[in-house]
Design a protein around this motif. Structure first.
Motif, short mmCIF file in Angstrom:
data_model
loop_
_atom_site.label_atom_id
_atom_site.label_comp_id
_atom_site.label_asym_id
_atom_site.label_seq_id
_atom_site.Cartn_x
_atom_site.Cartn_y
_atom_site.Cartn_z
N GLY A 98 0.96 -1.08 -0.07
CA GLY A 98 0.03 0.02 -0.04
C GLY A 98 0.73 1.38 0.20
O GLY A 98 1.54 1.40 1.14
N LEU A 99 0.92 2.06 -1.12
CA LEU A 99 1.60 3.17 -1.08
C LEU A 99 0.85 4.35 -0.59
O LEU A 99 1.14 5.08 -0.04
CB LEU A 99 1.99 3.69 -2.59
N GLU A 121 1.90 -1.66 -4.65
CA GLU A 121 0.57 -0.91 -4.91
C GLU A 121 -0.28 -1.47 -6.00
O GLU A 121 0.36 -1.50 -7.09
CB GLU A 121 0.70 0.85 -5.03
N ILE A 127 -0.14 5.24 -7.91
CA ILE A 127 1.02 5.48 -8.22
C ILE A 127 1.27 6.46 -9.14
O ILE A 127 2.21 7.17 -9.03
CB ILE A 127 1.63 4.12 -9.02
N ARG A 130 2.05 9.74 -7.31
CA ARG A 130 3.41 9.74 -6.26
C ARG A 130 4.13 11.07 -6.29
O ARG A 130 4.62 11.67 -5.33
CB ARG A 130 4.41 8.44 -6.76
N HIS A 146 3.81 -2.06 -9.17
CA HIS A 146 2.60 -2.04 -9.13
C HIS A 146 2.12 -3.50 -9.31
O HIS A 146 2.57 -4.29 -10.57
CB HIS A 146 2.16 -1.50 -10.82
N ALA A 167 -3.10 -1.10 3.47
CA ALA A 167 -3.61 -1.30 2.18
C ALA A 167 -5.35 -1.12 2.28
O ALA A 167 -5.75 -1.85 1.48
CB ALA A 167 -3.35 -2.82 1.64
#
Length: 286
Positions: A98-99, A121, A127, A130, A146, A167
């Motif tokens: 989880g980003l 992510e 993404i 970001r 990804h 997440a």
């Protein structure tokens, strides 16, 4: 660089500007209406008063960043997730599922120079945002991937010192990340002194079964920390079921971390110690 459009926030209660991953020339009024009624369906940025937040809807804030200090952790739950440093101050390999808005990624990349960090992510749109959240470019220390976090853990060839799971989406934790099989596999991927750190939130009935699966997979070697201001719980699960924290020694570590990172690690250590004591009491009374 992904195309973004910007316009004034359509939310009276949340002024500022919003940014969306939409091409130039998009129908702004239609997008405003979809944002207001919750049907937009993609992550978006809301910026106001020096703060930049990642939203999946107005009511669901995924991450908040202070624009003048992108590595500072604004939310209480994110601050407490760093309490893994009390158990392993210098992890070599860290995996983050989880980003989100990248607050924890930015924090770890800045303050843990000896740590290799892989971030998985599943949402390509997250993404794509970001750069809005100052997540550094990929390098030898940081990689944003990804993909599916459960698949990554299954296929990871090496040992993981810290496995961080943050997440949450609009519908809660993905079932693939909350199954007994995932937790069992995750424990097997951890190094001998490895720790899994997981953020859980929402209705207790919704996540209670996930917690029970985690407890079973880790032979009850789990400590919970509540985050009252955010309504979350942070769970710390240890590969070694016989692991016994050295709380007196940990206080010295907490003071050093507090000086270096400006977070309340002594308070985190106290919460963790109370959490373990409560768990032991519940186990003995069961």
């Amino acid at each position: 660089m992904h195309a973004l459009i910007e316009f004034p926030s359509p939310f009276p209660e949340e002024p500022g500007v919003v940014r969306l991953l939409e091409p130039p020339g998009s129908d702004i009024e239609a997008l405003r209406a979809r944002l207001r009624d919750g049907s937009y369906g993609r992550p978006f940025v809301l910026e106001n008063g020096g703060l930049r937040a990642l939203h999946f809807s107005l009511g669901y804030v995924q991450s908040v960043m202070k624009i003048s200090d992108p590595c500072a952790l604004q939310l209480g739950y994110a601050q407490r997730m760093t309490a893994f440093l009390l158990f392993n101050p210098r992890p070599r390999q860290m995996v983050m599922i989880g980003l989100g808005g990248g607050s924890l990624a930015n924090f770890c990349h800045r303050h843990l120079p000896g740590t290799r960090l892989a971030i998985v992510e599943i949402d390509a749109d997250v993404i794509a945002l970001r750069e809005q959240f100052c997540v550094p470019p990929d390098d030898e220390r940081l990689q944003v991937i990804h993909g599916d976090g459960a698949d990554f853990v299954r296929d990871h060839p090496g040992r993981i010192d810290v496995l961080m799971i943050d997440a949450f989406g609009p519908d809660g934790v993905a079932e693939e990340l909350a199954s007994f099989e995932f937790y069992e596999r995750a424990r097997g991927r951890l190094s001998a002194s490895g720790v899994l750190v997981m953020n859980v939130a929402g209705n207790k009935e919704t996540y209670a079964r996930h917690v029970e699966r985690l407890l079973t997979a880790f032979d009850d070697a789990v400590i919970a920390m509540s985050v009252r201001e955010d309504g979350n719980y942070i769970l710390f699960a240890f590969r070694d079921a016989s692991f016994a924290p050295r709380w007196k020694f940990m206080r010295a570590i907490a003071i050093e971390l507090q000086k270096r990172l400006r977070l309340d690690f002594p308070g985190f250590a106290q919460q963790l110690e109370r959490g373990q004591a409560l768990r032991l009491a519940q186990r003995l009374s069961a």
